[in-house]
Design a protein around this motif. Structure first.
Motif, PDB file in Angstrom:
ATOM      1  N   ALA A 173     -17.317  11.520 -27.888  1.00 32.25           N
ATOM      2  CA  ALA A 173     -16.686  12.458 -26.961  1.00 32.25           C
ATOM      3  C   ALA A 173     -17.761  13.187 -26.190  1.00 32.25           C
ATOM      4  N   ASN A 174     -17.434  13.594 -24.983  1.00 31.28           N
ATOM      5  CA  ASN A 174     -18.302  14.492 -24.228  1.00 31.28           C
ATOM      6  C   ASN A 174     -17.445  15.417 -23.385  1.00 31.28           C
ATOM      7  N   ALA A 175     -17.986  16.600 -23.165  1.00 28.78           N
ATOM      8  CA  ALA A 175     -17.281  17.632 -22.401  1.00 28.78           C
ATOM      9  C   ALA A 175     -18.270  18.324 -21.484  1.00 28.78           C
ATOM     10  N   MET A 176     -17.752  18.868 -20.382  1.00 30.24           N
ATOM     11  CA  MET A 176     -18.619  19.540 -19.417  1.00 30.24           C
ATOM     12  C   MET A 176     -17.890  20.710 -18.776  1.00 30.24           C
ATOM     13  N   TRP A 177     -18.654  21.771 -18.552  1.00 31.07           N
ATOM     14  CA  TRP A 177     -18.204  22.905 -17.759  1.00 31.07           C
ATOM     15  C   TRP A 177     -19.275  23.203 -16.729  1.00 31.07           C
ATOM     16  N   ALA A 178     -18.860  23.421 -15.477  1.00 28.56           N
ATOM     17  CA  ALA A 178     -19.813  23.724 -14.411  1.00 28.56           C
ATOM     18  C   ALA A 178     -19.384  24.977 -13.669  1.00 28.56           C
ATOM     19  N   GLY A 180     -18.985  27.432 -10.587  1.00 37.05           N
ATOM     20  CA  GLY A 180     -18.845  27.252  -9.149  1.00 37.05           C
ATOM     21  C   GLY A 180     -19.862  28.049  -8.357  1.00 37.05           C
ATOM     22  N   GLU A 181     -20.281  29.181  -8.898  1.00 34.04           N
ATOM     23  CA  GLU A 181     -21.268  30.059  -8.258  1.00 34.04           C
ATOM     24  C   GLU A 181     -20.894  30.400  -6.814  1.00 34.04           C
ATOM     25  N   GLY A 182     -19.598  30.619  -6.599  1.00 35.62           N
ATOM     26  CA  GLY A 182     -19.125  31.065  -5.297  1.00 35.62           C
ATOM     27  C   GLY A 182     -18.997  29.993  -4.243  1.00 35.62           C
ATOM     28  N   VAL A 183     -19.194  28.717  -4.613  1.00 44.29           N
ATOM     29  CA  VAL A 183     -19.105  27.614  -3.661  1.00 44.29           C
ATOM     30  C   VAL A 183     -17.827  26.826  -3.936  1.00 44.29           C
ATOM     31  N   ALA A 184     -17.021  26.628  -2.911  1.00 54.89           N
ATOM     32  CA  ALA A 184     -15.762  25.891  -3.083  1.00 54.89           C
ATOM     33  C   ALA A 184     -16.009  24.470  -3.556  1.00 54.89           C
ATOM     34  N   ALA A 185     -15.116  23.958  -4.383  1.00 56.14           N
ATOM     35  CA  ALA A 185     -15.181  22.596  -4.922  1.00 56.14           C
ATOM     36  C   ALA A 185     -16.479  22.344  -5.673  1.00 56.14           C
ATOM     37  N   SER A 186     -16.916  23.338  -6.448  1.00 55.52           N
ATOM     38  CA  SER A 186     -18.126  23.198  -7.256  1.00 55.52           C
ATOM     39  C   SER A 186     -17.893  23.495  -8.729  1.00 55.52           C
ATOM     40  N   ALA A 187     -16.792  24.173  -9.067  1.00 54.20           N
ATOM     41  CA  ALA A 187     -16.492  24.482 -10.466  1.00 54.20           C
ATOM     42  C   ALA A 187     -15.758  23.305 -11.103  1.00 54.20           C
ATOM     43  N   PHE A 188     -16.171  22.959 -12.316  1.00 53.74           N
ATOM     44  CA  PHE A 188     -15.639  21.774 -12.985  1.00 53.74           C
ATOM     45  C   PHE A 188     -15.422  22.060 -14.462  1.00 53.74           C
ATOM     46  N   ARG A 189     -14.385  21.449 -15.013  1.00 53.17           N
ATOM     47  CA  ARG A 189     -14.185  21.434 -16.458  1.00 53.17           C
ATOM     48  C   ARG A 189     -13.465  20.132 -16.813  1.00 53.17           C
ATOM     49  N   GLY A 190     -13.956  19.466 -17.856  1.00 52.65           N
ATOM     50  CA  GLY A 190     -13.351  18.195 -18.213  1.00 52.65           C
ATOM     51  C   GLY A 190     -13.926  17.643 -19.499  1.00 52.65           C
ATOM     52  N   ALA A 191     -13.262  16.643 -20.048  1.00 57.20           N
ATOM     53  CA  ALA A 191     -13.687  16.034 -21.302  1.00 57.20           C
ATOM     54  C   ALA A 191     -13.278  14.573 -21.332  1.00 57.20           C
ATOM     55  N   ARG A 192     -13.984  13.810 -22.159  1.00 53.47           N
ATOM     56  CA  ARG A 192     -13.733  12.381 -22.324  1.00 53.47           C
ATOM     57  C   ARG A 192     -13.782  12.034 -23.808  1.00 53.47           C
ATOM     58  N   LEU A 193     -12.859  11.205 -24.257  1.00 56.15           N
ATOM     59  CA  LEU A 193     -12.812  10.725 -25.631  1.00 56.15           C
ATOM     60  C   LEU A 193     -12.820   9.210 -25.612  1.00 56.15           C
ATOM     61  N   GLY A 194     -13.561   8.588 -26.552  1.00 48.93           N
ATOM     62  CA  GLY A 194     -13.616   7.143 -26.536  1.00 48.93           C
ATOM     63  C   GLY A 194     -13.981   6.527 -27.867  1.00 48.93           C
TER      64      GLY A 194
END
Length: 343
Positions: A173-178, A180-194
């Protein structure tokens, strides 16, 4: 991919970098160029293109053994356009810039890298997300959500990621959070299982991007299975933004030919539904068919050829490559022959 490993003693480069004698520096890259002809609509262009089999790049990885099973690492990697010697137009190290710490409990990675929302389909692309048949083209444009400009359809800046250890009996599994720092379409959250063991590798992922006017959501399920005489690939990915949706399916094969050759073939379908800005997009579909051959001259050097064709319907204007510019509702096709060397 196997890279050239340079283990350097305390004197010299590692001393200058302040690393210990147990550090390892890996210099790696891909030099890949080919002759390509692309026809979009009624216009054609012949060019020397970079990255037809694997994206041309240059990178450095460092790793230090901290003892007790702990390791620290750093990774910087950028695109090299082999046809003209330029780098990415917006940033030098555009592919990856990370520092990491790993151990028995897994790995934590800080910086810029591929998101689990991308690897969940990219690692199962029959053509390795490179060249004319790259299926990334169907994901990089997403109804004006802004991910085209920031590149978040594939990579995230300002991210914190976690990968599970490789001791879970094939499960991962892996997960990520990013931020946005005030920039549109820059904040991310997601995960993958395999799960990957023996001939089977299958995974699913879900991610959310804080786009320009709402959430861009991506859900995927993909896998591959090696039967020996043929390797099968398949993926199903749904991209949703506001009232618009695009479902992308891929079915593909790798067929070994002798001891050095591989035939690659797939079909990719992009089905749009819903509406964008009050206009229906349900007719804006596209289908790509691709056929290629790779011949390994050695473990690091290969010759390759690829043909791909996209049939666009409605206002869809996907292209196997540009220039020339894509034309809405018009076919796009291309052929390339190239040489790729990995070091």
């Amino acid at each position: 991919m196997k890279h050239t490993h340079l283990t350097i003693a305390l004197a010299g480069l590692l001393t200058a970098a302040g690393a210990s004698a147990q550090s390892h520096v890996t210099v790696f890259g891909v030099a890949d160029a080919g002759i390509r002809k692309t026809t979009n609509g009624a216009e054609s262009e012949t060019s020397l293109a970079s990255g037809g089999l694997a994206g041309s790049r240059f990178g450095i990885r460092v790793e230090e053994d901290l003892g007790g099973g702990m390791k620290a690492g750093g990774w910087i990697e950028g695109t090299v356009n082999l046809d003209n010697g330029t780098a990415n137009t917006t940033r030098l190290w555009n592919r990856r810039t990370t520092v990491s710490l790993s151990g028995a409990l897994g790995e934590v990675i800080l910086g810029r890298s591929l998101t689990p929302g991308y690897t969940a389909f990219g690692e199962y692309d029959t053509f390795g997300t490179s060249g004319l048949a790259d299926q990334g083209k169907f994901h990089s444009t997403a109804f004006g959500s802004g991910i085209e400009a920031t590149g978040l359809w594939a990579r995230a800046d300002n991210s914190v990621a976690y990968n599970t250890p490789k001791t879970l009996g094939g499960f991962y599994a892996n997960a990520m959070w990013a931020a946005g720092e005030g920039v549109a379409a820059s904040a991310f959250r997601g995960a993958r299982l395999g799960y990957a063991a023996g001939p089977l590798d299958v995974s699913g992922a879900y991610s959310v991007i804080d786009a320009t006017a709402g959430d861009h959501k991506r859900t995927s399920l993909a896998g591959r299975y090696d039967l020996g005489v043929v390797k099968l690939f398949g993926s199903l990915v749904v991209n949703e933004y506001l009232e618009a949706k695009r479902t992308i399916t891929q079915l593909g094969v790798h067929v070994p030919v002798g001891s050095a050759g591989t035939v690659r073939a797939n079909i990719t379908r992009a089905d749009a539904s819903g509406q964008q800005g009050g206009t229906s997009i349900s007719a804006d579909d596209a289908t790509q068919v691709a056929l290629g051959y790779v011949h390994a001259l050695s473990k690091r050097t290969s010759l390759y050829g690829t043909y791909a064709r996209i049939t666009n319907k409605g206002a869809a204007k996907f292209a196997v490559s540009t220039p020339p510019a894509a034309v809405a509702g018009q076919a796009s096709r291309g052929i390339e022959f190239g040489l790729s060397h990995r070091f």
